[in-house]
Structures are given as C-alpha cells and as structure tokens.
Motif scaffolding. Structure first.
Motif, mmCIF file in Angstrom:
data_model
loop_
_atom_site.group_PDB
_atom_site.id
_atom_site.type_symbol
_atom_site.label_atom_id
_atom_site.label_comp_id
_atom_site.label_asym_id
_atom_site.label_seq_id
_atom_site.Cartn_x
_atom_site.Cartn_y
_atom_site.Cartn_z
ATOM 1 N N ALA A 53 -8.867 -10.933 -1.630
ATOM 2 C CA ALA A 53 -7.863 -11.146 -0.584
ATOM 3 C C ALA A 53 -7.928 -10.030 0.462
ATOM 4 N N LEU A 54 -8.167 -8.812 0.023
ATOM 5 C CA LEU A 54 -8.304 -7.703 0.981
ATOM 6 C C LEU A 54 -9.545 -7.880 1.855
ATOM 7 N N GLU A 55 -10.609 -8.407 1.282
ATOM 8 C CA GLU A 55 -11.819 -8.682 2.073
ATOM 9 C C GLU A 55 -11.553 -9.774 3.120
ATOM 10 N N LEU A 56 -10.773 -10.778 2.741
ATOM 11 C CA LEU A 56 -10.475 -11.890 3.641
ATOM 12 C C LEU A 56 -9.451 -11.524 4.713
ATOM 13 N N ASN A 57 -8.619 -10.519 4.435
ATOM 14 C CA ASN A 57 -7.561 -10.084 5.353
ATOM 15 C C ASN A 57 -7.726 -8.592 5.614
ATOM 16 N N ARG A 58 -8.709 -8.232 6.368
ATOM 17 C CA ARG A 58 -9.082 -6.819 6.546
ATOM 18 C C ARG A 58 -7.981 -5.954 7.148
ATOM 19 N N ASP A 59 -7.032 -6.532 7.865
ATOM 20 C CA ASP A 59 -5.967 -5.747 8.494
ATOM 21 C C ASP A 59 -4.828 -5.404 7.532
ATOM 22 N N LEU A 60 -4.799 -5.985 6.343
ATOM 23 C CA LEU A 60 -3.692 -5.763 5.411
ATOM 24 C C LEU A 60 -3.594 -4.314 4.946
ATOM 25 N N ALA A 61 -4.695 -3.671 4.724
ATOM 26 C CA ALA A 61 -4.673 -2.296 4.220
ATOM 27 C C ALA A 61 -4.012 -1.346 5.221
ATOM 28 N N ASP A 62 -4.064 -1.670 6.500
ATOM 29 C CA ASP A 62 -3.460 -0.822 7.526
ATOM 30 C C ASP A 62 -1.953 -1.029 7.651
ATOM 31 N N GLN A 63 -1.414 -2.102 7.095
ATOM 32 C CA GLN A 63 0.001 -2.446 7.233
ATOM 33 C C GLN A 63 0.916 -1.684 6.295
ATOM 34 N N GLY A 64 0.408 -1.209 5.216
ATOM 35 C CA GLY A 64 1.259 -0.574 4.221
ATOM 36 C C GLY A 64 1.375 -1.459 2.987
ATOM 37 N N VAL A 65 2.311 -1.134 2.123
ATOM 38 C CA VAL A 65 2.427 -1.800 0.829
ATOM 39 C C VAL A 65 3.016 -3.203 0.940
ATOM 40 N N PHE A 66 4.074 -3.359 1.722
ATOM 41 C CA PHE A 66 4.794 -4.625 1.761
ATOM 42 C C PHE A 66 4.314 -5.523 2.890
ATOM 43 N N LEU A 67 4.201 -6.807 2.579
ATOM 44 C CA LEU A 67 3.818 -7.812 3.567
ATOM 45 C C LEU A 67 5.053 -8.207 4.373
ATOM 46 N N ARG A 68 4.839 -8.702 5.577
ATOM 47 C CA ARG A 68 5.945 -9.194 6.388
ATOM 48 C C ARG A 68 6.359 -10.567 5.869
ATOM 49 N N GLU A 69 7.653 -10.829 5.856
ATOM 50 C CA GLU A 69 8.148 -12.127 5.408
ATOM 51 C C GLU A 69 7.570 -13.237 6.281
ATOM 52 N N GLY A 70 6.992 -14.253 5.655
ATOM 53 C CA GLY A 70 6.399 -15.372 6.377
ATOM 54 C C GLY A 70 4.974 -15.137 6.846
ATOM 55 N N GLN A 71 4.451 -13.950 6.608
ATOM 56 C CA GLN A 71 3.081 -13.633 7.025
ATOM 57 C C GLN A 71 2.098 -14.535 6.294
ATOM 58 N N GLN A 72 1.160 -15.105 7.029
ATOM 59 C CA GLN A 72 0.134 -15.968 6.447
ATOM 60 C C GLN A 72 -0.988 -15.091 5.884
ATOM 61 N N ILE A 73 -1.278 -15.268 4.613
ATOM 62 C CA ILE A 73 -2.320 -14.504 3.936
ATOM 63 C C ILE A 73 -3.398 -15.480 3.479
ATOM 64 N N ILE A 74 -4.642 -15.158 3.776
ATOM 65 C CA ILE A 74 -5.763 -15.977 3.331
ATOM 66 C C ILE A 74 -6.110 -15.568 1.908
ATOM 67 N N LEU A 75 -6.130 -16.552 1.004
ATOM 68 C CA LEU A 75 -6.449 -16.298 -0.395
ATOM 69 C C LEU A 75 -7.671 -17.108 -0.800
ATOM 70 N N PRO A 76 -8.442 -16.597 -1.751
ATOM 71 C CA PRO A 76 -9.605 -17.356 -2.236
ATOM 72 C C PRO A 76 -9.165 -18.440 -3.214
ATOM 73 N N VAL A 77 -9.914 -19.525 -3.234
ATOM 74 C CA VAL A 77 -9.710 -20.546 -4.256
ATOM 75 C C VAL A 77 -10.387 -20.029 -5.518
#
Length: 73
Positions: A33-57
């Motif tokens: 998931a971190l590879e698919l969403n490269r900007d997540l590591a820069d955001q901090g620990v918590f995701l924004r509510e409603g944020q779309q995250i790309i996940l692998p099948v």
C-alpha cells in the motif's frame, strides 16, 4: 502491475488499521500500500477521513504461509 482497488479511510485511522479492516491482514499488505500511495509516508501517522487509499488485491495463493516455530517438542 497487480490488481488494485480503493478504500476510504475512516476518522483517526492509520494505514495498517485500514488494511486490517478492509483486507483482514497487514502482513505484506502495508508495504504494498505504501508503494501504491507514495505520498502517504509524508502525511504522518493518521489518514484524513474519507481519503481514498489504493490497496492491492490480495489473493490467497500470494500470501506466504506462516512459518511455525516450536520452542519445545
């Protein structure tokens, strides 16, 4: 590239909690998931509510079988 889909983050959710809630596992999935969403590591620990995250099948045959270690036999 492996198949993917998107999931919405809930309030106060972390990436590993999202992976557990949606996929039922975190092993090997959080890293993908971190590879698919490269900007997540820069955001901090918590995701924004409603944020779309790309996940692998995750297919059952792509998850490694856990290794069992017996300390006493």
């Amino acid at each position: 590239m492996a198949e993917t889909f998107t999931a919405k983050a809930q309030q106060g959710e972390t990436l590993d909690a999202l992976c557990w809630r949606v996929l039922g596992q975190t092993a090997f999935v959080v890293e993908q998931a971190l590879e698919l969403n490269r900007d997540l590591a820069d955001q901090g620990v918590f995701l924004r509510e409603g944020q779309q995250i790309i996940l692998p099948v995750v297919l059952p045959d792509t998850v490694p079988e856990p290794q069992i270690v017996q300390l006493w036999s």
